[in-house]
Design an enzyme around this catalytic site. Sequence first.
Site, PDB file in Angstrom:
ATOM      1  N   CYS A   1       0.824  -1.220   0.000  1.00  0.00           N
ATOM      2  CA  CYS A   1       0.000   0.000   0.000  1.00  0.00           C
ATOM      3  C   CYS A   1       0.854   1.264   0.000  1.00  0.00           C
ATOM      4  O   CYS A   1       0.636   2.164  -0.794  1.00  0.00           O
ATOM      5  CB  CYS A   1      -0.924   0.007   1.208  1.00  0.00           C
ATOM      6  SG  CYS A   1      -1.971  -1.449   1.313  1.00  0.00           S
ATOM      7  N   HIS A   2       1.829   1.333   0.895  1.00  0.00           N
ATOM      8  CA  HIS A   2       2.610   2.562   1.037  1.00  0.00           C
ATOM      9  C   HIS A   2       4.111   2.323   1.040  1.00  0.00           C
ATOM     10  O   HIS A   2       4.882   3.239   1.302  1.00  0.00           O
ATOM     11  CB  HIS A   2       2.185   3.313   2.294  1.00  0.00           C
ATOM     12  CG  HIS A   2       0.721   3.635   2.304  1.00  0.00           C
ATOM     13  ND1 HIS A   2      -0.221   2.851   2.925  1.00  0.00           N
ATOM     14  CD2 HIS A   2       0.032   4.644   1.702  1.00  0.00           C
ATOM     15  CE1 HIS A   2      -1.424   3.361   2.736  1.00  0.00           C
ATOM     16  NE2 HIS A   2      -1.310   4.444   1.995  1.00  0.00           N
ATOM     17  N   GLY A   3       4.544   1.080   0.830  1.00  0.00           N
ATOM     18  CA  GLY A   3       5.969   0.800   0.641  1.00  0.00           C
ATOM     19  C   GLY A   3       6.784   0.547   1.894  1.00  0.00           C
ATOM     20  O   GLY A   3       8.016   0.515   1.827  1.00  0.00           O
TER      21      GLY A   3
ATOM     22  N   PRO B   1       6.752   4.729   5.872  1.00  0.00           N
ATOM     23  CA  PRO B   1       5.525   5.221   6.520  1.00  0.00           C
ATOM     24  C   PRO B   1       5.205   4.525   7.845  1.00  0.00           C
ATOM     25  O   PRO B   1       4.710   5.159   8.769  1.00  0.00           O
ATOM     26  CB  PRO B   1       4.439   4.934   5.483  1.00  0.00           C
ATOM     27  CG  PRO B   1       5.161   4.849   4.181  1.00  0.00           C
ATOM     28  CD  PRO B   1       6.524   4.284   4.495  1.00  0.00           C
TER      29      PRO B   1
END
Length: 198
Positions: free
Chosen positions: A155-157, A171
């Site tokens: 989703c956000h790495g 994140p």
Amino acid sequence: MSCDDKVDCGRRRLLVATSVAGGVAGVAAVVPFVGSLAPSERAKSAGAPVEVDISKLQPGEMMTVEWRGKPVWIIHRTKEMLDNLSKHDDKLADPKSERRQQPDYAKNEYRSIKPEYLVAIGICTHLGCSPSEKFKTGAESGIDADWPGGFLCPCHGSTFDLAGRVYKNKPAPDNLEIPPHYYLSDAKILIGEEKKGA
């Protein structure tokens, strides 16, 4: 005082009978209400500890079980996986697991009771996504040429190593959570409870 005095005995009996009947009705109404406040059997079982058989989990493999509606990963780490854990501490946000994301008995370099088994909740600490396994090392992983194996949150790495420790500048703020657990035997783990006296 007898019934011969100026007391209406019939009225007294009626008052006593009415009071008793009212009390019984009140108790009868309260008992089911109080009973409805207790958790249902379904709710109790949803939060109950989960016994897991790990006897068939081969080195390098991972299995997922559900506890309290959350995915719990159990990874049987190989010797190579364990050896790689200490080689990238400088890239991790909390390499010594000093933030409270694990019980005290898993606060060590492996974040586990037994080094070869990691038991972790498979939910990213950023927004609650479920990371994917990326056990292949190096460029073959599709992440980095020096990737030692671990997990990637698509989703956000955010990336995590094979001890569930988060890499810096990602994140996700914290390492993956380690649930309370203990070994019932060499082949069985109880997830959701801590050993008394541990």
